[in-house]
Motif scaffolding. Sequence first.
Motif, PDB file in Angstrom:
ATOM      1  N   GLU A  43       0.830  -1.199   0.000  1.00 31.83           N
ATOM      2  CA  GLU A  43       0.000   0.000   0.000  1.00 31.83           C
ATOM      3  C   GLU A  43       0.874   1.264   0.000  1.00 31.83           C
ATOM      4  N   ASP A  44       0.485   2.223  -0.806  1.00 34.32           N
ATOM      5  CA  ASP A  44       1.186   3.516  -0.861  1.00 34.32           C
ATOM      6  C   ASP A  44       2.616   3.409  -1.376  1.00 34.32           C
ATOM      7  N   SER A  45       2.924   2.346  -2.101  1.00 35.93           N
ATOM      8  CA  SER A  45       4.270   2.237  -2.662  1.00 35.93           C
ATOM      9  C   SER A  45       4.402   3.027  -3.961  1.00 35.93           C
ATOM     10  N   LYS A  46       3.287   3.490  -4.489  1.00 34.41           N
ATOM     11  CA  LYS A  46       3.322   4.457  -5.601  1.00 34.41           C
ATOM     12  C   LYS A  46       2.804   5.788  -5.087  1.00 34.41           C
ATOM     13  N   ILE A  47       3.257   6.864  -5.734  1.00 38.72           N
ATOM     14  CA  ILE A  47       2.887   8.194  -5.238  1.00 38.72           C
ATOM     15  C   ILE A  47       1.447   8.521  -5.605  1.00 38.72           C
TER      16      ILE A  47
ATOM     17  N   THR B 224      10.116  28.210  -0.994  1.00 39.19           N
ATOM     18  CA  THR B 224      10.889  27.011  -1.310  1.00 39.19           C
ATOM     19  C   THR B 224      11.096  26.949  -2.812  1.00 39.19           C
ATOM     20  N   TRP B 225      12.343  26.730  -3.234  1.00 36.46           N
ATOM     21  CA  TRP B 225      12.572  26.518  -4.665  1.00 36.46           C
ATOM     22  C   TRP B 225      12.300  25.064  -5.037  1.00 36.46           C
ATOM     23  N   GLU B 226      12.763  24.148  -4.235  1.00 31.45           N
ATOM     24  CA  GLU B 226      12.670  22.754  -4.665  1.00 31.45           C
ATOM     25  C   GLU B 226      12.244  21.803  -3.553  1.00 31.45           C
ATOM     26  N   VAL B 227      11.348  20.898  -3.892  1.00 25.85           N
ATOM     27  CA  VAL B 227      11.006  19.770  -3.021  1.00 25.85           C
ATOM     28  C   VAL B 227      11.225  18.470  -3.776  1.00 25.85           C
ATOM     29  N   ASP B 228      11.590  17.454  -3.043  1.00 30.72           N
ATOM     30  CA  ASP B 228      11.588  16.094  -3.588  1.00 30.72           C
ATOM     31  C   ASP B 228      10.363  15.380  -3.020  1.00 30.72           C
ATOM     32  N   ILE B 229       9.788  14.497  -3.803  1.00 32.30           N
ATOM     33  CA  ILE B 229       8.578  13.781  -3.389  1.00 32.30           C
ATOM     34  C   ILE B 229       8.736  12.315  -3.770  1.00 32.30           C
ATOM     35  N   ARG B 230       8.629  11.446  -2.760  1.00 35.36           N
ATOM     36  CA  ARG B 230       8.770  10.007  -3.064  1.00 35.36           C
ATOM     37  C   ARG B 230       7.993   9.176  -2.042  1.00 35.36           C
ATOM     38  N   PRO B 231       7.625   7.956  -2.421  1.00 31.62           N
ATOM     39  CA  PRO B 231       6.942   7.088  -1.467  1.00 31.62           C
ATOM     40  C   PRO B 231       7.846   6.749  -0.287  1.00 31.62           C
ATOM     41  N   PHE B 232       7.221   6.559   0.865  1.00 32.98           N
ATOM     42  CA  PHE B 232       7.967   6.250   2.092  1.00 32.98           C
ATOM     43  C   PHE B 232       8.847   5.017   1.911  1.00 32.98           C
ATOM     44  N   ILE B 233       8.455   4.142   1.022  1.00 25.97           N
ATOM     45  CA  ILE B 233       9.099   2.847   0.864  1.00 25.97           C
ATOM     46  C   ILE B 233      10.184   2.879  -0.219  1.00 25.97           C
ATOM     47  N   GLU B 234      10.302   4.035  -0.882  1.00 31.57           N
ATOM     48  CA  GLU B 234      11.207   4.136  -2.037  1.00 31.57           C
ATOM     49  C   GLU B 234      12.672   3.965  -1.633  1.00 31.57           C
ATOM     50  N   LYS B 235      13.418   3.264  -2.498  1.00 31.94           N
ATOM     51  CA  LYS B 235      14.888   3.225  -2.352  1.00 31.94           C
ATOM     52  C   LYS B 235      15.445   4.450  -3.075  1.00 31.94           C
ATOM     53  N   TRP B 236      16.316   5.197  -2.445  1.00 33.15           N
ATOM     54  CA  TRP B 236      16.931   6.354  -3.105  1.00 33.15           C
ATOM     55  C   TRP B 236      18.308   6.620  -2.507  1.00 33.15           C
TER      56      TRP B 236
ATOM     57  N   GLY C 116       7.619   3.993   8.037  1.00 32.72           N
ATOM     58  CA  GLY C 116       6.478   4.892   8.167  1.00 32.72           C
ATOM     59  C   GLY C 116       6.777   6.187   8.893  1.00 32.72           C
ATOM     60  N   VAL C 117       8.045   6.385   9.259  1.00 31.52           N
ATOM     61  CA  VAL C 117       8.434   7.624   9.940  1.00 31.52           C
ATOM     62  C   VAL C 117       9.034   8.582   8.910  1.00 31.52           C
ATOM     63  N   HIS C 118       8.575   9.806   8.934  1.00 32.66           N
ATOM     64  CA  HIS C 118       8.992  10.811   7.961  1.00 32.66           C
ATOM     65  C   HIS C 118      10.123  11.668   8.539  1.00 32.66           C
TER      66      HIS C 118
ATOM     67  N   GLY D 111       4.009  10.291  -0.507  1.00 32.52           N
ATOM     68  CA  GLY D 111       4.700  11.422  -1.128  1.00 32.52           C
ATOM     69  C   GLY D 111       5.511  12.221  -0.128  1.00 32.52           C
ATOM     70  N   PHE D 112       6.478  11.555   0.493  1.00 39.40           N
ATOM     71  CA  PHE D 112       7.339  12.239   1.473  1.00 39.40           C
ATOM     72  C   PHE D 112       8.367  13.145   0.783  1.00 39.40           C
ATOM     73  N   THR D 113       8.591  14.292   1.387  1.00 40.66           N
ATOM     74  CA  THR D 113       9.702  15.169   0.986  1.00 40.66           C
ATOM     75  C   THR D 113      10.825  14.989   1.993  1.00 40.66           C
ATOM     76  N   TRP D 114      12.045  14.780   1.485  1.00 46.49           N
ATOM     77  CA  TRP D 114      13.172  14.753   2.400  1.00 46.49           C
ATOM     78  C   TRP D 114      13.654  16.176   2.705  1.00 46.49           C
ATOM     79  N   GLU D 115      13.740  17.011   1.689  1.00 49.73           N
ATOM     80  CA  GLU D 115      14.374  18.317   1.916  1.00 49.73           C
ATOM     81  C   GLU D 115      13.633  19.458   1.236  1.00 49.73           C
ATOM     82  N   VAL D 116      13.491  20.539   1.968  1.00 50.39           N
ATOM     83  CA  VAL D 116      13.022  21.806   1.405  1.00 50.39           C
ATOM     84  C   VAL D 116      14.046  22.889   1.693  1.00 50.39           C
ATOM     85  N   ASP D 117      14.128  23.835   0.785  1.00 52.34           N
ATOM     86  CA  ASP D 117      14.888  25.053   1.046  1.00 52.34           C
ATOM     87  C   ASP D 117      13.871  26.160   1.322  1.00 52.34           C
TER      88      ASP D 117
END
Lengths: 248, 248, 248, 248
Positions: free
Chosen positions: A211-215, A236-248, D184-186, D234-240
């Motif tokens: 569940e929730d492995s896709k955004i 904010t100029w930039e945000v990254d958005i990824r599933p909690f389960i994503e490898k990155w 599940g922790v952001h 759709g977790f964000t790791w970093e914002v500026d």
Amino acid sequence: MASTQKLFAVVVGAGPGTGRAAALRFAKAYPVVLLARTPGSYQDTVKEINDAGGKAVGISTDASDIKALESAFESIGKELPGHKLAAAIYNASARLAPKPFLEIKPEEFDASIDANIRGFFNFAQKALPLLEDAVSSSPHPPSLIVTGATASVKASARFAAFASTKWAKRALTQSLAREYGPKGVHVAHAVIDGVIDIPKTAGYSVNGGGEDSKISPDSIAETYWNLHTQHRSGFTWEVDIRPFIEKW
Amino acid sequence: MASTQKLFAVVVGAGPGTGRAAALRFAKAYPVVLLARTPGSYQDTVKEINDAGGKAVGISTDASDIKALESAFESIGKELPGHKLAAAIYNASARLAPKPFLEIKPEEFDASIDANIRGFFNFAQKALPLLEDAVSSSPHPPSLIVTGATASVKASARFAAFASTKWAKRALTQSLAREYGPKGVHVAHAVIDGVIDIPKTAGYSVNGGGEDSKISPDSIAETYWNLHTQHRSGFTWEVDIRPFIEKW
Amino acid sequence: MASTQKLFAVVVGAGPGTGRAAALRFAKAYPVVLLARTPGSYQDTVKEINDAGGKAVGISTDASDIKALESAFESIGKELPGHKLAAAIYNASARLAPKPFLEIKPEEFDASIDANIRGFFNFAQKALPLLEDAVSSSPHPPSLIVTGATASVKASARFAAFASTKWAKRALTQSLAREYGPKGVHVAHAVIDGVIDIPKTAGYSVNGGGEDSKISPDSIAETYWNLHTQHRSGFTWEVDIRPFIEKW
Amino acid sequence: MASTQKLFAVVVGAGPGTGRAAALRFAKAYPVVLLARTPGSYQDTVKEINDAGGKAVGISTDASDIKALESAFESIGKELPGHKLAAAIYNASARLAPKPFLEIKPEEFDASIDANIRGFFNFAQKALPLLEDAVSSSPHPPSLIVTGATASVKASARFAAFASTKWAKRALTQSLAREYGPKGVHVAHAVIDGVIDIPKTAGYSVNGGGEDSKISPDSIAETYWNLHTQHRSGFTWEVDIRPFIEKW
């Protein structure tokens, strides 16, 4: 604070996924114009918004074609007379299937350039003056929000065309953020780092397929809305958005 | 180790500065082909190399034009029959004077795309098979070295066209480094972060104007040579190069 | 150009691999001092250099202990009276086996801090005045070269202690490069992105296990030497180094 | 959705500015614990929250001292029995005035390490198990949000101690985001790139000194809240975060 009745939002690349979700989210606050190359991309979303009591307009155009884009903006002016542009979302892209560099045809590379760079360049030249014109009347800083991808920050093997044009798009937003921030216009870039949960990806199993492995496109749209409503003292100029389960 | 008699190097964008210096440096080891849009860019360097007992050939071409580039490579085949490509240096660029985004004309943006992206894409498609073909016979891993700039990693206000196309070029090299490294071809990118000391910049006073406050093209060329001669167990993808006195 | 007889190099963390190879490479030009916590790390290399007609001195010290480090520098002064410091290589590290964050003990984190940050901080405070003092007499810009790792730019899960202290070390070199560059001292950082080919890794099969799939320490040392001999008009702050076959 | 009555938030480094604003913002949803080295940092904010009908508790502690921190968490358990941790904000820092590297005393560097690295390490080891324990009962993914600075991504000359420890803190959050996201922790990191508008900076004129040229702490707090309420797909790791007028 100014009334929002005379503001509107525009979403380019309004197909299922981020485009549709952003249109629905911003339609809670503004009339929304959906731009896409073909009506099939936007007509259901337009109907959904209008049926729910919001206001949406769909216009077919190709942002990489300046004349077509100008014509689209003229249509907008007729559909929403006197409205100022509060938010513009550039979500168009052209994803070439990963392939060895030597197999990328010049016309495929051109298509990537058109969608990821030239289309955005053209759209930004039309949208930014309108956003700047809305600064004094918009309750939130007028915003240009641009959709990026993993390939916007990492150029993997076999992604030469996609990554290079995505990096170009990201650079363009960074330059525009620096030029237009001081004018009160908020330019932001989102790195969407994962598979988006849309009908086309329904069969994909990613990261174990839980569940929730896709955004969720709605979660992207909510983050876009939060970018739009940031106070100008804390852009904010930039945000990254990824599933909690994503490898990155 | 194979004889180097049957190897050659090619430099694209062979004007004064990095192109000329790289040609001179690589001419110590290989016959060198200089490509530029006009003979005025390369003819003095060709003469200088040949007069000194080396071998150099100049060919006029525009890398953004596939047919012109193919014709140039046919000419190379005639000039240096049986030679394999040991090193290719892509140094062409199109620097647009910094200006507000709305003042950038579509044709100016196109010119940036042509020089920084399309020309490099075309050139890489021609050069990489030749480099790969030289892997077993070259004493050093065949190398594709690409010249970048400060704008390759930072997109300042008023640099929208230059920076976006420079980022694209950098991404392209990163993808190619990942695809061609395992084939034994070394793809590298150099971020030139400073003013280069050439006749055109003679009047510029940078960082106080002291000695060595501008980058010596020879020092860039030496770093390029060092990249070329790296062992394949220790490839560098990217170097930054700047004067000791530079603010960054 | 000044004679090099009165210059020397120092290598901290002089065990097998990068430290040994750097000592051997720089010993071709300078007397070399090897610093390590135990003689077992440096004594074979010291013998190898001296037997080959070079000059090497080994000193046991712990850079994270200021008094021990001061004592080591006093010993250096006695061993090499009147010599100036042309090159300093900081190669010490403390690699904690990857483990869940909650299993990292405070004393393990402290050990990472000591080796990667505090030891480097202490060493840099001793070495930089000596390097600055050699600017006018050294044929190459006096250099401080620092060994980093993949974890210097990417903080993976289970690498919390190692990555955080490696990022700190990288930041420290960046700040020092900016402060000492204008004084003529070249501070550089190398991201070693792969397994180094040393006895300890002989049994590792990486990336298929083919020839040159691990980094030759000599190739790292050669790149360090090339950094050291860069002209001051074209300093590199950072290089990445990885096998041609590496996935990245 | 679970009731929020039995959840709480904790803010470390609860002085004026980001800490105070975050406490006020999260107090709209949760009881809030404020941790700081001295009561002077938190007591006004605690009173303000309690007077307004919220619930806040202030505890004096030093996160770099494990025993003191454990004692603080015991106090929390007594003050808020049965409550689970929904959000933890690490906002402590130690900013050393910029100075030449050689003038940084070891004890000043240690103080930077304590506040930016060791304190965060200790706090994260205490907070993460509690956050993980709240995953199933919290309406929003339990969150650890960490305050960074310009120096978290750029190590300027004269900022050696501050930048290196800030980079370490950023790396630690990146590693923890990768390890705890799948649980599940952001975990998120904010790069605060500008002067914050607090009493201490009232006299600073930045970027011309106009309205909103300093960052409103409330705008930071709002962005932190938006991070906390992101959907886990759709977790964000970093914002500026920076003022619209900021040069960057």
